[in-house]
Design a protein around this motif. Structure first.
Motif, PDB file in Angstrom:
ATOM      1  N   GLN A 123       0.829  -1.209   0.000  1.00  0.00           N
ATOM      2  CA  GLN A 123       0.000   0.000   0.000  1.00  0.00           C
ATOM      3  C   GLN A 123       0.860   1.255   0.000  1.00  0.00           C
ATOM      4  N   PHE A 124       1.947   1.223   0.787  1.00  0.00           N
ATOM      5  CA  PHE A 124       2.852   2.371   0.835  1.00  0.00           C
ATOM      6  C   PHE A 124       3.508   2.603  -0.520  1.00  0.00           C
ATOM      7  N   LEU A 125       3.986   1.538  -1.145  1.00  0.00           N
ATOM      8  CA  LEU A 125       4.651   1.671  -2.438  1.00  0.00           C
ATOM      9  C   LEU A 125       3.686   2.148  -3.519  1.00  0.00           C
ATOM     10  N   GLU A 126       2.451   1.672  -3.468  1.00  0.00           N
ATOM     11  CA  GLU A 126       1.445   2.137  -4.425  1.00  0.00           C
ATOM     12  C   GLU A 126       1.192   3.625  -4.247  1.00  0.00           C
ATOM     13  N   MET A 127       1.157   4.056  -2.999  1.00  0.00           N
ATOM     14  CA  MET A 127       0.992   5.480  -2.720  1.00  0.00           C
ATOM     15  C   MET A 127       2.165   6.272  -3.290  1.00  0.00           C
ATOM     16  N   GLY A 128       3.385   5.705  -3.202  1.00  0.00           N
ATOM     17  CA  GLY A 128       4.561   6.367  -3.751  1.00  0.00           C
ATOM     18  C   GLY A 128       4.496   6.513  -5.260  1.00  0.00           C
ATOM     19  N   VAL A 129       4.069   5.463  -5.941  1.00  0.00           N
ATOM     20  CA  VAL A 129       3.931   5.501  -7.405  1.00  0.00           C
ATOM     21  C   VAL A 129       2.885   6.542  -7.816  1.00  0.00           C
ATOM     22  N   ASN A 130       1.768   6.572  -7.111  1.00  0.00           N
ATOM     23  CA  ASN A 130       0.713   7.542  -7.419  1.00  0.00           C
ATOM     24  C   ASN A 130       1.174   8.972  -7.167  1.00  0.00           C
ATOM     25  N   THR A 131       1.999   9.162  -6.137  1.00  0.00           N
ATOM     26  CA  THR A 131       2.519  10.489  -5.838  1.00  0.00           C
ATOM     27  C   THR A 131       3.459  10.966  -6.937  1.00  0.00           C
ATOM     28  N   SER A 132       4.270  10.056  -7.463  1.00  0.00           N
ATOM     29  CA  SER A 132       5.164  10.401  -8.565  1.00  0.00           C
ATOM     30  C   SER A 132       4.366  10.869  -9.778  1.00  0.00           C
ATOM     31  N   GLU A 133       3.268  10.175 -10.064  1.00  0.00           N
ATOM     32  CA  GLU A 133       2.410  10.575 -11.180  1.00  0.00           C
ATOM     33  C   GLU A 133       1.776  11.936 -10.916  1.00  0.00           C
ATOM     34  N   GLN A 134       1.451  12.191  -9.673  1.00  0.00           N
ATOM     35  CA  GLN A 134       0.860  13.477  -9.288  1.00  0.00           C
ATOM     36  C   GLN A 134       1.843  14.621  -9.557  1.00  0.00           C
ATOM     37  N   ILE A 135       3.113  14.408  -9.235  1.00  0.00           N
ATOM     38  CA  ILE A 135       4.143  15.415  -9.508  1.00  0.00           C
ATOM     39  C   ILE A 135       4.222  15.690 -11.005  1.00  0.00           C
ATOM     40  N   TYR A 136       4.255  14.607 -11.777  1.00  0.00           N
ATOM     41  CA  TYR A 136       4.368  14.731 -13.235  1.00  0.00           C
ATOM     42  C   TYR A 136       3.199  15.514 -13.825  1.00  0.00           C
ATOM     43  N   GLN A 137       1.990  15.151 -13.441  1.00  0.00           N
ATOM     44  CA  GLN A 137       0.813  15.808 -13.986  1.00  0.00           C
ATOM     45  C   GLN A 137       0.759  17.287 -13.595  1.00  0.00           C
ATOM     46  N   ALA A 138       1.157  17.590 -12.361  1.00  0.00           N
ATOM     47  CA  ALA A 138       1.102  18.980 -11.888  1.00  0.00           C
ATOM     48  C   ALA A 138       2.074  19.867 -12.656  1.00  0.00           C
ATOM     49  N   THR A 139       3.318  19.407 -12.814  1.00  0.00           N
ATOM     50  CA  THR A 139       4.297  20.233 -13.520  1.00  0.00           C
ATOM     51  C   THR A 139       4.038  20.253 -15.024  1.00  0.00           C
ATOM     52  N   LYS A 140       3.495  19.162 -15.553  1.00  0.00           N
ATOM     53  CA  LYS A 140       3.120  19.163 -16.961  1.00  0.00           C
ATOM     54  C   LYS A 140       2.033  20.208 -17.212  1.00  0.00           C
ATOM     55  N   ALA A 141       1.063  20.260 -16.323  1.00  0.00           N
ATOM     56  CA  ALA A 141      -0.001  21.263 -16.454  1.00  0.00           C
ATOM     57  C   ALA A 141       0.572  22.675 -16.415  1.00  0.00           C
ATOM     58  N   PHE A 142       1.553  22.884 -15.526  1.00  0.00           N
ATOM     59  CA  PHE A 142       2.141  24.221 -15.393  1.00  0.00           C
ATOM     60  C   PHE A 142       2.939  24.616 -16.631  1.00  0.00           C
ATOM     61  N   THR A 143       3.792  23.723 -17.119  1.00  0.00           N
ATOM     62  CA  THR A 143       4.661  24.078 -18.237  1.00  0.00           C
ATOM     63  C   THR A 143       3.931  24.114 -19.573  1.00  0.00           C
ATOM     64  N   THR A 144       2.772  23.445 -19.658  1.00  0.00           N
ATOM     65  CA  THR A 144       1.986  23.489 -20.898  1.00  0.00           C
ATOM     66  C   THR A 144       0.785  24.423 -20.772  1.00  0.00           C
ATOM     67  N   HIS A 145       0.676  25.074 -19.611  1.00  0.00           N
ATOM     68  CA  HIS A 145      -0.401  26.037 -19.351  1.00  0.00           C
ATOM     69  C   HIS A 145      -1.782  25.384 -19.477  1.00  0.00           C
ATOM     70  N   ASP A 146      -1.884  24.155 -19.021  1.00  0.00           N
ATOM     71  CA  ASP A 146      -3.106  23.363 -19.164  1.00  0.00           C
ATOM     72  C   ASP A 146      -3.920  23.435 -17.872  1.00  0.00           C
ATOM     73  N   LYS A 147      -4.858  24.378 -17.826  1.00  0.00           N
ATOM     74  CA  LYS A 147      -5.636  24.576 -16.604  1.00  0.00           C
ATOM     75  C   LYS A 147      -6.617  23.434 -16.362  1.00  0.00           C
ATOM     76  N   THR A 148      -7.053  22.782 -17.417  1.00  0.00           N
ATOM     77  CA  THR A 148      -7.959  21.637 -17.253  1.00  0.00           C
ATOM     78  C   THR A 148      -7.250  20.503 -16.526  1.00  0.00           C
ATOM     79  N   LEU A 149      -6.027  20.205 -16.952  1.00  0.00           N
ATOM     80  CA  LEU A 149      -5.236  19.167 -16.301  1.00  0.00           C
ATOM     81  C   LEU A 149      -4.925  19.560 -14.856  1.00  0.00           C
ATOM     82  N   ALA A 150      -4.630  20.836 -14.655  1.00  0.00           N
ATOM     83  CA  ALA A 150      -4.330  21.312 -13.299  1.00  0.00           C
ATOM     84  C   ALA A 150      -5.521  21.094 -12.366  1.00  0.00           C
ATOM     85  N   LYS A 151      -6.718  21.353 -12.859  1.00  0.00           N
ATOM     86  CA  LYS A 151      -7.916  21.137 -12.044  1.00  0.00           C
ATOM     87  C   LYS A 151      -8.100  19.658 -11.713  1.00  0.00           C
TER      88      LYS A 151
END
Length: 239
Positions: free
Chosen positions: A15-43
């Motif tokens: 469960q802990f490791l799954e949480m870690g993998v999901n957190t990594s994806e969260q980082i990726y999606q957040a910064t991708k939204a910022f650098t591509t100016h994608d407010k829909t993805l950010a929401k």
């Protein structure tokens, strides 16, 4: 009985490791939204954060139930405590990712500097690699690998300072509006803080094996190390 105990403890690790993998994806999606100016993805990142928070709550409940029902010995209890502490660090990383997404939603989409956004994207790649290293060292209970995570954090600190200086200079020289600069600085700072939390994960891995807390954040202990790395890079480019 011990076989059942190990099986239940293994579920907590998973469960802990799954949480870690999901957190990594969260980082990726957040910064991708910022650098591509994608407010829909950010929401979407903001809305999905409840899932990460729910994972921590569920893991905490499972851990406390495990303690109550299995009555683990000291060594096993230490592992459970580390899972709880480390999952809290993952939750804080998720919070920083949400802050980046919220900055995307609030921010303007014009007058942005591609070179700074490239730096942010590059920092994200390095941070996710660092998180993967920390999780891997946890899986293998590898103290040496955990200590290497701290070396990666020095590189993150270096890029944080370089990007911060670049942003400040751009604002002062009129290449960027102050509000855009503030937005960049916020994201740059959040990524640096994420790096610090990943170092915490590595420290918890060492604690499992040794029972001792160590301070691995060399940049925090000695800020001059980061400046030395920056000067070294400048010197190598000029030779």
């Amino acid at each position: 009985m011990r076989k059942l105990f190990s099986s239940e403890l293994g579920k907590l690790h998973e469960q802990f490791l799954e949480m870690g993998v999901n957190t990594s994806e969260q980082i990726y999606q957040a910064t991708k939204a910022f650098t591509t100016h994608d407010k829909t993805l950010a929401k979407e990142v903001v809305e999905n954060d409840q899932s990460t928070n729910g994972e921590e709550v569920h893991l905490e409940k499972e851990a406390f139930d495990f303690i109550a029902l299995q009555q683990p010995v000291a060594a096993d209890l230490r592992i459970i405590m580390v899972i709880l502490k480390a999952s809290s660090d993952l939750e804080r990383i998720g919070d920083h990712a949400v802050t980046i997404a919220q900055e995307t939603i609030r921010g303007e989409t014009d007058l942005r500097l591609p070179i700074i956004e490239k730096n942010i994207a590059d920092m994200t790649v390095q941070i996710r690699r660092m998180l993967e290293m920390a999780l891997d060292s946890y899986i293998r209970n590898d103290e040496k690998a955990a200590r290497q995570v701290a070396d990666e954090d020095l590189i993150i600190d270096k890029h944080y300072v370089i990007t911060r200086n670049m942003i400040t200079d751009s604002v002062q020289n009129g290449f960027m509006q102050a509000n855009t600069g503030s937005s960049y600085l916020m994201v740059d700072r959040m990524l640096e803080r994420i790096g610090d939390h990943i170092v915490n994960l590595a420290e918890w891995t060492i604690y499992i094996g040794t029972g001792e807390m160590v301070e691995l954040n060399r940049g925090k202990r000695n800020p001059g190390l980061v400046e030395e790395l920056i000067e070294k890079d400048k010197s190598e480019r000029n030779t």
